[in-house]
Motif scaffolding. Sequence first.
Motif, PDB file in Angstrom:
ATOM      1  N   VAL A 532       0.842  -1.207   0.000  1.00 59.41           N
ATOM      2  CA  VAL A 532       0.000   0.000   0.000  1.00 59.41           C
ATOM      3  C   VAL A 532       0.876   1.256   0.000  1.00 59.41           C
ATOM      4  CG1 VAL A 532      -0.425   0.236   2.513  1.00 59.41           C
ATOM      5  CG2 VAL A 532      -2.147   0.992   0.894  1.00 59.41           C
ATOM      6  N   TYR A 533       2.063   1.168   0.588  1.00 56.88           N
ATOM      7  CA  TYR A 533       3.002   2.297   0.537  1.00 56.88           C
ATOM      8  C   TYR A 533       3.465   2.542  -0.899  1.00 56.88           C
ATOM      9  CZ  TYR A 533       7.311   4.996   1.245  1.00 56.88           C
ATOM     10  OH  TYR A 533       8.295   5.952   1.180  1.00 56.88           O
ATOM     11  N   ASP A 534       3.798   1.460  -1.614  1.00 57.77           N
ATOM     12  CA  ASP A 534       4.209   1.583  -3.028  1.00 57.77           C
ATOM     13  C   ASP A 534       3.059   2.161  -3.871  1.00 57.77           C
ATOM     14  OD1 ASP A 534       6.735   0.606  -2.570  1.00 57.77           O
ATOM     15  OD2 ASP A 534       6.243  -1.455  -3.140  1.00 57.77           O
ATOM     16  N   LEU A 535       1.841   1.710  -3.569  1.00 58.43           N
ATOM     17  CA  LEU A 535       0.668   2.192  -4.300  1.00 58.43           C
ATOM     18  C   LEU A 535       0.486   3.696  -4.096  1.00 58.43           C
ATOM     19  CD1 LEU A 535      -1.905   1.568  -5.975  1.00 58.43           C
ATOM     20  CD2 LEU A 535      -3.073   1.065  -3.814  1.00 58.43           C
ATOM     21  N   VAL A 536       0.633   4.130  -2.855  1.00 59.33           N
ATOM     22  CA  VAL A 536       0.470   5.550  -2.512  1.00 59.33           C
ATOM     23  C   VAL A 536       1.557   6.402  -3.180  1.00 59.33           C
ATOM     24  CG1 VAL A 536       0.792   7.127  -0.547  1.00 59.33           C
ATOM     25  CG2 VAL A 536      -0.871   5.272  -0.405  1.00 59.33           C
ATOM     26  N   LYS A 537       2.792   5.906  -3.173  1.00 62.67           N
ATOM     27  CA  LYS A 537       3.885   6.635  -3.847  1.00 62.67           C
ATOM     28  C   LYS A 537       3.581   6.776  -5.335  1.00 62.67           C
ATOM     29  CE  LYS A 537       7.414   4.140  -2.595  1.00 62.67           C
ATOM     30  NZ  LYS A 537       8.786   3.637  -2.612  1.00 62.67           N
ATOM     31  N   SER A 538       3.141   5.689  -5.941  1.00 64.17           N
ATOM     32  CA  SER A 538       2.824   5.693  -7.370  1.00 64.17           C
ATOM     33  C   SER A 538       1.676   6.666  -7.653  1.00 64.17           C
ATOM     34  CB  SER A 538       2.451   4.285  -7.829  1.00 64.17           C
ATOM     35  OG  SER A 538       2.090   4.286  -9.179  1.00 64.17           O
ATOM     36  N   TYR A 539       0.641   6.644  -6.807  1.00 59.11           N
ATOM     37  CA  TYR A 539      -0.494   7.543  -7.014  1.00 59.11           C
ATOM     38  C   TYR A 539      -0.052   9.000  -6.897  1.00 59.11           C
ATOM     39  CZ  TYR A 539      -4.796  10.074  -6.857  1.00 59.11           C
ATOM     40  OH  TYR A 539      -5.774  10.989  -7.162  1.00 59.11           O
ATOM     41  N   ASN A 540       0.778   9.299  -5.916  1.00 63.88           N
ATOM     42  CA  ASN A 540       1.227  10.686  -5.733  1.00 63.88           C
ATOM     43  C   ASN A 540       2.019  11.185  -6.938  1.00 63.88           C
ATOM     44  OD1 ASN A 540       0.007  11.373  -3.275  1.00 63.88           O
ATOM     45  ND2 ASN A 540       1.542  10.261  -2.123  1.00 63.88           N
TER      46      ASN A 540
END
Length: 586
Positions: A532-540
């Motif tokens: 979920v951290y990787d997902l959030v970084k990608s979304y940002n």
Amino acid sequence: MNIKDIIEEKLSEVILNVYQLKDIKLEIQENKTEYEGDFTIVTFPLVKQLKKNPESIGVELGESLTAQTELLESFNVVKGFLNVKVKNQFFIDQFKSANESFSKIEKKNAAVMVEYSSPNTNKPLHLGHVRNNLLGFSVAQILKEAGYDVIKSQIINDRGIHICKSMLAWEKFGNGETPETTNIKGDKFVGNYYVEFDKNYKKEIAELTAQGISEDQAKKDAPVIKEAQKMLLDWESGDEKVRALWSEMNSWVYKGFNETYKRLGVDFDQIQYESNTYLLGKDLIQEGLEKGILYQKEDGSVWCDLTDEGLDQKLLLRSDGTSVYMTQDLGTAVERFKQGNIQKLIYTVGNEQDYHFQVLFKILKKLGYAWADQLFHLSYGMVELPEGKMKSREGTVVDADDLMQEMHKTAALKAEENGRLENLTEEEKEVSYETIGMGALKYFMLKVDPKKKMLFNPAESIEFNGNTGPFIQYTYARIQSLLAKAEYGYKEISEVSFGEFEKELIILLANYKTVVERAAESLSPALVANYVYDLVKSYNSFYQSNKILIQEDENIKQFQLNLSDLTGKIIKKSLELLGIGTVNRM
């Protein structure tokens, strides 16, 4: 099936068609190089078998994938690495599939019991219990998401000499006080008397050693320990007065525990008590003796010889016929499989008990229980604070309630410093502080592989940047704000052009189910946390590179909002698997 799996499947078909080679799996990586392409295929494993150079193999595979599938837009080969660019339409289809399937659960028709917490009723829950509860609860959530029927269980250690110590201290020094009259939470109230017992015990030992008695002897002869031992014998023989006191003091503790569990956000489907299970297992010992699996020594004690398994000889019944912890654990395991119709049992217990569980599982296997192979010890490392190890016994442990309150306060301070939440009511602010504070605590605990010892740093955990709970919660709130401003409603987009940020995000969104499966197999919430951290970084990165609300092309805008919506849903679901809440404004 995620994108990598589809490429792998198509690649296997091409290798079979072109080279007549079966069961060849080439490594597929997301392309992080400067060369064009979404994925890199490593061709070197084919070099030996085909006796060709890696560059020519790469070209042949690229041409065949282009001719035989609808996957590729283009490819290039660099030193044996085949970089492939996948058609946009394929990503759109993947997004649609991820959007439709992420909330569906395929049932596995198998029941799993997850045991966690399992405290003693002589003291409140501490930092170590926090890691235990968060791990056990999160693993249970992940297993449910992976399609298992899950029974969340705890066995409470509510009897024994340690319980009698608090009872005796209250009898001697309590003057009839209760949690209500002192306004002290029940588990802390009883815990204070356990500390009080220890103080008096040490004092009596010192007095006896001053009279010339050895320390070992003094520990046995101290009047207060003899009284506690007598109280235990009275409890075992069913003495009404002792049992009534035991029942009342335990009820104070349970009330306190329940308050802690509620704030921690964990619960249980089933609670067992050691006072009901401590005699279980004796019949198994008899059965093992009759079958010649166990043996009896001359003093009447019963043992299991595990030296052929590379372990030791293990005592199962004392010479006076009383059981040990192992005995009741054997009996409890058999009882659980009999009554619960479960296929798997997971024990969430610290790594200091690794040997105990190795022995338990081996003995059950020797006794002929086939399900012994489905027993798992979710072993986790100790938690330390920046100041160092916790000290038990003297009442200097890091209390779970104090820690949670500290996290709440820290979240409030951080929010004020950053000027957030200014437009919320006081009640809304309090809810937000609690969600952020508890999210910080839980995420920091769960992002570390369970097997590792960990250092919990409260100040670091609450940061709004970096690999923290608040950073992830903030991104979720940002997405909700965006969707609200756009007055978003889902509309399917079947054809649209987009760039690398969208592709990376879709790859991650399509990976959600795979991550859940892996986390369920390895019993590691850390996989979900880091996903979920990787997902959030990608979304940002995607969010920063697109002005979504002022995008002129309505198709692109709708697709970007669709992407944002699914990202928000998967962030929320992933956090739920970690027991973490979300807020729409931060």
